[in-house]
Design a protein around this motif. Structure first.
Motif, short mmCIF file in Angstrom:
data_model
loop_
_atom_site.label_atom_id
_atom_site.label_comp_id
_atom_site.label_asym_id
_atom_site.label_seq_id
_atom_site.Cartn_x
_atom_site.Cartn_y
_atom_site.Cartn_z
N ASP A 7 -60.33 2.33 -33.19
CA ASP A 7 -60.20 1.62 -31.90
C ASP A 7 -61.48 0.62 -31.48
OD1 ASP A 7 -57.80 2.59 -31.46
OD2 ASP A 7 -58.29 3.95 -30.10
N LEU A 8 -61.61 -0.45 -31.88
CA LEU A 8 -62.80 -1.45 -31.72
C LEU A 8 -62.91 -1.46 -30.18
CD1 LEU A 8 -64.74 -3.39 -32.47
CD2 LEU A 8 -63.09 -5.22 -32.57
N ILE A 9 -61.85 -1.90 -29.60
CA ILE A 9 -62.14 -1.76 -27.95
C ILE A 9 -61.21 -0.88 -27.43
CG2 ILE A 9 -61.64 -3.32 -26.02
CD1 ILE A 9 -62.07 -5.74 -28.02
N ARG A 10 -61.71 0.02 -26.28
CA ARG A 10 -60.83 1.02 -25.73
C ARG A 10 -61.34 1.08 -24.26
NH1 ARG A 10 -57.45 4.99 -25.78
NH2 ARG A 10 -57.11 4.85 -28.09
N LEU A 11 -60.53 0.46 -23.39
CA LEU A 11 -60.66 0.39 -22.05
C LEU A 11 -59.55 1.07 -21.44
CD1 LEU A 11 -61.45 -3.34 -22.05
CD2 LEU A 11 -63.14 -1.38 -21.24
N GLU A 12 -59.98 2.12 -20.76
CA GLU A 12 -59.00 2.97 -20.05
C GLU A 12 -59.08 4.11 -18.94
OE1 GLU A 12 -57.45 5.95 -23.05
OE2 GLU A 12 -59.49 6.47 -23.63
N GLY A 13 -58.39 4.09 -17.97
CA GLY A 13 -58.59 5.21 -16.89
C GLY A 13 -57.61 4.84 -15.90
N GLU A 14 -57.33 5.70 -14.95
CA GLU A 14 -56.63 5.75 -13.52
C GLU A 14 -55.17 5.16 -14.36
OE1 GLU A 14 -58.56 2.69 -11.22
OE2 GLU A 14 -60.27 4.10 -10.87
N GLY A 15 -54.61 5.60 -15.35
CA GLY A 15 -53.40 5.39 -15.83
C GLY A 15 -53.12 3.99 -16.67
N ASN A 16 -54.02 3.37 -16.92
CA ASN A 16 -54.00 1.98 -17.27
C ASN A 16 -54.84 1.93 -18.80
OD1 ASN A 16 -52.58 1.02 -15.28
ND2 ASN A 16 -54.31 0.16 -14.30
N SER A 17 -54.35 1.35 -19.44
CA SER A 17 -55.35 0.98 -20.87
C SER A 17 -55.07 -0.02 -21.45
CB SER A 17 -55.02 2.33 -21.71
OG SER A 17 -53.92 2.26 -22.48
N VAL A 18 -56.36 -0.59 -22.13
CA VAL A 18 -56.26 -1.63 -22.95
C VAL A 18 -57.00 -1.49 -24.21
CG1 VAL A 18 -57.03 -4.00 -23.37
CG2 VAL A 18 -56.21 -3.40 -21.05
N PRO A 46 -48.31 2.25 -15.92
CA PRO A 46 -47.16 2.75 -15.42
C PRO A 46 -46.21 1.51 -15.25
CG PRO A 46 -48.89 3.57 -14.28
CD PRO A 46 -49.53 2.40 -15.19
N PHE A 47 -46.45 0.33 -15.26
CA PHE A 47 -45.58 -0.91 -15.04
C PHE A 47 -45.24 -1.69 -16.22
CE2 PHE A 47 -44.96 -5.37 -13.69
CZ PHE A 47 -43.73 -5.38 -13.08
N VAL A 48 -46.20 -1.93 -16.98
CA VAL A 48 -46.06 -2.70 -18.41
C VAL A 48 -46.58 -1.87 -19.62
CG1 VAL A 48 -48.22 -4.20 -18.22
CG2 VAL A 48 -46.24 -4.75 -19.27
N ARG A 49 -45.97 -2.17 -20.67
CA ARG A 49 -46.31 -1.61 -21.93
C ARG A 49 -46.09 -2.70 -23.20
NH1 ARG A 49 -43.97 3.63 -22.14
NH2 ARG A 49 -45.66 4.19 -21.06
N GLY A 50 -46.92 -2.71 -23.94
CA GLY A 50 -46.84 -3.78 -25.09
C GLY A 50 -47.82 -3.70 -26.01
N ALA A 51 -47.46 -4.44 -27.16
CA ALA A 51 -48.29 -4.37 -28.32
C ALA A 51 -48.19 -5.77 -29.00
CB ALA A 51 -47.90 -3.49 -29.45
N THR A 114 -52.85 -8.87 -17.05
CA THR A 114 -54.14 -8.36 -16.66
C THR A 114 -53.96 -6.98 -16.05
OG1 THR A 114 -54.61 -10.48 -15.82
CG2 THR A 114 -55.90 -8.70 -14.81
N VAL A 115 -54.82 -6.02 -16.45
CA VAL A 115 -55.05 -4.61 -16.18
C VAL A 115 -56.38 -4.41 -15.60
CG1 VAL A 115 -54.81 -2.23 -17.24
CG2 VAL A 115 -53.27 -4.20 -18.10
#
Length: 142
Positions: A7-18, A46-51, A114-115
């Motif tokens: 994972d080059l970039i990992r931004l996560e917390g409060e149920g959200n991640s990028v 919790p609302f959107v998931r994608g790749a 946007t997350v």
């Protein structure tokens, strides 16, 4: 290819991640073409998931280093803006330890997501470590 993705970039917390996950190197056929890294942006809330599949060029890694330096100095960043690849924007909040992360796919799906995620000081050490790990794992890609 590495045995495990990085994972080059990992931004996560409060149920959200990028996440920008690098799966390995793709060799280009032409002698004048540089190898690229194959990656995928993963967004999960919790609302959107994608790749979204993407390719990372050696210059992208150098520009990510510069983007990290700017973020660490308290400035918003736009990474790969103006390129054919998906763009990443990180806007820092002025009043707390959160940021807004935007992935814009202007070429294929024409979608922008946007997350909001936490961004604490300890994240930066981990982000630089992740970048170093990519460089160490695929040295011929840089």
């Amino acid at each position: 290819m590495a045995e495990n993705p990085i994972d080059l970039i990992r931004l996560e917390g409060e149920g959200n991640s990028v996440v920008l996950r690098i799966a390995g190197r793709e060799e280009r056929k032409g002698p004048a073409e540089a190898d690229v890294l194959v990656g995928e942006f993963l967004v999960d809330t919790p609302f959107v998931r994608g790749a979204l599949k993407t390719w990372i060029l050696p210059e992208d890694l150098r520009q990510w280093q510069q983007a990290l330096d700017s973020l660490d100095a308290g400035r918003d960043i736009a990474w790969r803006e103006g390129q054919r690849a998906p763009w990443l924007f990180i806007d820092l909040a002025e009043d707390d330890d959160r940021c807004q992360v935007t992935i814009k796919d202007h070429a294929m799906s024409l979608t922008t997501v946007t997350v909001t995620v936490p961004l604490v000081d300890a994240w930066f050490d981990d982000a630089y470590r992740r970048l170093d790990l990519v460089w160490e794992t695929w040295p011929t890609a840089v």
